[in-house]
Design a protein around this motif. Structure first.
Motif, mmCIF file in Angstrom:
data_model
loop_
_atom_site.group_PDB
_atom_site.id
_atom_site.type_symbol
_atom_site.label_atom_id
_atom_site.label_comp_id
_atom_site.label_asym_id
_atom_site.label_seq_id
_atom_site.Cartn_x
_atom_site.Cartn_y
_atom_site.Cartn_z
ATOM 1 N N GLN A 98 0.830 -1.195 0.000
ATOM 2 C CA GLN A 98 0.000 0.000 0.000
ATOM 3 C C GLN A 98 0.875 1.260 0.000
ATOM 4 O O GLN A 98 2.071 1.191 0.276
ATOM 5 C CB GLN A 98 -0.917 -0.014 1.225
ATOM 6 C CG GLN A 98 -1.921 -1.159 1.219
ATOM 7 C CD GLN A 98 -2.824 -1.092 0.004
ATOM 8 O OE1 GLN A 98 -3.463 -0.081 -0.251
ATOM 9 N NE2 GLN A 98 -2.856 -2.179 -0.765
ATOM 10 N N PRO A 99 0.291 2.417 -0.320
ATOM 11 C CA PRO A 99 1.091 3.646 -0.389
ATOM 12 C C PRO A 99 1.792 3.984 0.921
ATOM 13 O O PRO A 99 1.319 3.646 2.000
ATOM 14 C CB PRO A 99 0.050 4.710 -0.741
ATOM 15 C CG PRO A 99 -1.039 3.970 -1.429
ATOM 16 C CD PRO A 99 -1.100 2.633 -0.769
ATOM 17 N N GLN A 100 2.890 4.681 0.781
ATOM 18 C CA GLN A 100 3.615 5.169 1.947
ATOM 19 C C GLN A 100 3.020 6.497 2.404
ATOM 20 O O GLN A 100 2.573 7.309 1.598
ATOM 21 C CB GLN A 100 5.098 5.358 1.602
ATOM 22 C CG GLN A 100 5.818 4.046 1.336
ATOM 23 C CD GLN A 100 7.281 4.250 1.040
ATOM 24 O OE1 GLN A 100 7.871 5.281 1.375
ATOM 25 N NE2 GLN A 100 7.889 3.261 0.403
ATOM 26 N N HIS A 101 3.073 6.707 3.724
ATOM 27 C CA HIS A 101 2.581 7.949 4.313
ATOM 28 C C HIS A 101 3.697 8.545 5.154
ATOM 29 O O HIS A 101 4.348 7.833 5.927
ATOM 30 C CB HIS A 101 1.345 7.679 5.166
ATOM 31 C CG HIS A 101 0.214 7.069 4.391
ATOM 32 N ND1 HIS A 101 -0.697 7.831 3.702
ATOM 33 C CD2 HIS A 101 -0.123 5.781 4.172
ATOM 34 C CE1 HIS A 101 -1.560 7.034 3.095
ATOM 35 N NE2 HIS A 101 -1.232 5.788 3.358
ATOM 36 N N PHE A 102 3.872 9.843 5.019
ATOM 37 C CA PHE A 102 5.018 10.513 5.613
ATOM 38 C C PHE A 102 4.676 11.253 6.898
ATOM 39 O O PHE A 102 3.560 11.764 7.063
ATOM 40 C CB PHE A 102 5.602 11.521 4.617
ATOM 41 C CG PHE A 102 6.308 10.879 3.464
ATOM 42 C CD1 PHE A 102 5.609 10.477 2.335
ATOM 43 C CD2 PHE A 102 7.682 10.663 3.505
ATOM 44 C CE1 PHE A 102 6.256 9.868 1.270
ATOM 45 C CE2 PHE A 102 8.340 10.064 2.442
ATOM 46 C CZ PHE A 102 7.624 9.660 1.325
ATOM 47 N N GLY A 103 5.667 11.319 7.791
ATOM 48 C CA GLY A 103 5.592 12.203 8.932
ATOM 49 C C GLY A 103 5.892 13.637 8.517
ATOM 50 O O GLY A 103 6.135 13.916 7.335
ATOM 51 N N ASP A 104 5.877 14.540 9.493
ATOM 52 C CA ASP A 104 6.072 15.960 9.185
ATOM 53 C C ASP A 104 7.525 16.326 8.906
ATOM 54 O O ASP A 104 7.809 17.416 8.424
ATOM 55 C CB ASP A 104 5.552 16.811 10.338
ATOM 56 C CG ASP A 104 4.041 16.772 10.444
ATOM 57 O OD1 ASP A 104 3.512 17.051 11.537
ATOM 58 O OD2 ASP A 104 3.379 16.462 9.431
ATOM 59 N N GLY A 105 8.449 15.432 9.231
ATOM 60 C CA GLY A 105 9.853 15.657 8.895
ATOM 61 C C GLY A 105 10.633 16.418 9.950
ATOM 62 O O GLY A 105 10.065 17.100 10.812
ATOM 63 N N THR A 106 11.957 16.263 9.873
ATOM 64 C CA THR A 106 12.889 17.009 10.727
ATOM 65 C C THR A 106 13.859 17.742 9.824
ATOM 66 O O THR A 106 14.520 17.131 8.977
ATOM 67 C CB THR A 106 13.689 16.064 11.646
ATOM 68 O OG1 THR A 106 12.808 15.431 12.565
ATOM 69 C CG2 THR A 106 14.762 16.841 12.417
ATOM 70 N N ARG A 107 13.941 19.060 10.013
ATOM 71 C CA ARG A 107 14.892 19.846 9.232
ATOM 72 C C ARG A 107 16.182 19.954 10.027
ATOM 73 O O ARG A 107 16.194 20.563 11.100
ATOM 74 C CB ARG A 107 14.330 21.233 8.931
ATOM 75 C CG ARG A 107 15.053 21.939 7.795
ATOM 76 C CD ARG A 107 14.219 23.070 7.214
ATOM 77 N NE ARG A 107 12.950 22.619 6.667
ATOM 78 C CZ ARG A 107 12.790 22.062 5.474
ATOM 79 N NH1 ARG A 107 13.842 21.864 4.697
ATOM 80 N NH2 ARG A 107 11.586 21.706 5.066
ATOM 81 N N LEU A 108 17.252 19.347 9.528
ATOM 82 C CA LEU A 108 18.533 19.264 10.232
ATOM 83 C C LEU A 108 19.548 20.182 9.577
ATOM 84 O O LEU A 108 19.795 20.081 8.372
ATOM 85 C CB LEU A 108 19.053 17.828 10.212
ATOM 86 C CG LEU A 108 20.432 17.576 10.809
ATOM 87 C CD1 LEU A 108 20.453 17.910 12.298
ATOM 88 C CD2 LEU A 108 20.868 16.130 10.570
ATOM 89 N N SER A 109 20.108 21.072 10.368
ATOM 90 C CA SER A 109 21.166 21.959 9.887
ATOM 91 C C SER A 109 22.441 21.653 10.659
ATOM 92 O O SER A 109 22.411 21.560 11.891
ATOM 93 C CB SER A 109 20.789 23.423 10.096
ATOM 94 O OG SER A 109 19.626 23.754 9.371
ATOM 95 N N ILE A 110 23.534 21.500 9.948
ATOM 96 C CA ILE A 110 24.820 21.207 10.568
ATOM 97 C C ILE A 110 25.707 22.446 10.440
ATOM 98 O O ILE A 110 25.872 22.982 9.334
ATOM 99 C CB ILE A 110 25.504 20.009 9.890
ATOM 100 C CG1 ILE A 110 24.544 18.830 9.795
ATOM 101 C CG2 ILE A 110 26.772 19.611 10.667
ATOM 102 C CD1 ILE A 110 24.025 18.323 11.108
ATOM 103 N N LEU A 111 26.248 22.886 11.552
ATOM 104 C CA LEU A 111 27.074 24.102 11.529
ATOM 105 C C LEU A 111 28.557 23.770 11.681
ATOM 106 O O LEU A 111 28.916 22.765 12.293
ATOM 107 C CB LEU A 111 26.633 25.031 12.661
ATOM 108 C CG LEU A 111 25.145 25.450 12.645
ATOM 109 C CD1 LEU A 111 24.849 26.328 13.823
ATOM 110 C CD2 LEU A 111 24.808 26.133 11.331
#
Lengths: 111, 113
Positions: A98-111
């Motif tokens: 069946q289709p995949q369903h996504f979470g809201d995501g994590t935006r990762l920034s590396i400094l």
């Protein structure tokens, strides 16, 4: 109904620091679980997928690892982050083909 | 290497028009096909899926599949400004475990007033 939770929503980390991103699914059993990364202006790249507890398949060689300690929990980790690990990390679930369903995501920034 | 190709756009259409988004794939063994909508800064949202040759309609959306030509498309009728987003095509080869998908890089759609 099924829901998927990802946290944190945003994360800023220094180079060389460890990483742990968590994803949980509610309302279903034995889902397939996936970790994707989306770099800025790029498509979705599958990093890991899991068809069951303790079963992890890696799609690309990289600085990251994944674990599935419980049926509906999927964790993405790194011991030492690189600048190239920056991106939008997405967890997804599906049942069978069946289709995949996504979470809201994590935006990762590396400094 | 399995590939899914999409025109990056932007595709601009006037409000009320039909938007046509196209996708080609390289693996002839592909079994299932998905369209996701992704607003800027957000995660992808499933719009349509299709498994068999022909058309599948859901409201204003129609997915079209032609396996012989390795081509899948998404039509959006009566386009609205809220349809402005990036549309991702995804293909499942159907072999191996885990329902793995290969995604295209997406087509940016702009619906203009």
């Amino acid at each position: 109904s099924q829901t998927i939770h990802q946290w944190p929503a945003t994360l800023v980390q220094p180079v060389g620091s460890p990483l742990s991103l968590e994803c949980t699914v509610e309302g279903t059993s034995n889902p397939n679980l996936y970790w994707y990364r989306q770099a800025a202006g790029r498509g979705l790249q599958l990093l890991f997928y899991s068809v069951g507890i303790g079963q992890i398949s890696s799609e690309v060689p990289q600085n990251l690892s994944a674990s599935r300690p419980q049926d509906r929990q999927f964790i993405l980790s790194s011991k030492k982050l690189l600048l190239s690990d920056s991106g939008f990390y997405l967890c997804a679930w599906s049942l069978g083909n069946q289709p995949q369903h996504f979470g809201d995501g994590t935006r990762l920034s590396i400094l | 290497q399995k590939e899914v190709e999409q025109n990056s756009g932007p595709l601009s259409v006037p409000e009320g028009a039909i938007a046509s988004l196209n996708c080609t794939y390289s693996d002839r063994g592909s079994q299932s096909f998905f369209w996701y909508r992704q607003y800027s800064g957000k995660s992808p949202e499933l719009i349509m899926f299709i498994y068999s040759n022909g058309d599948k309609e859901d409201g204003r959306f129609t997915a079209q599949l032609n396996k012989a030509s390795q081509y899948v498309s998404l039509l959006i009728r009566d386009s609205q400004p809220s349809d402005s987003a990036t549309y991702l095509c995804a293909v499942n080869a159907g072999t191996g475990g885990g329902n793995k998908l290969t995604f295209g890089t997406g087509t940016q759609l702009k619906v203009e007033l």
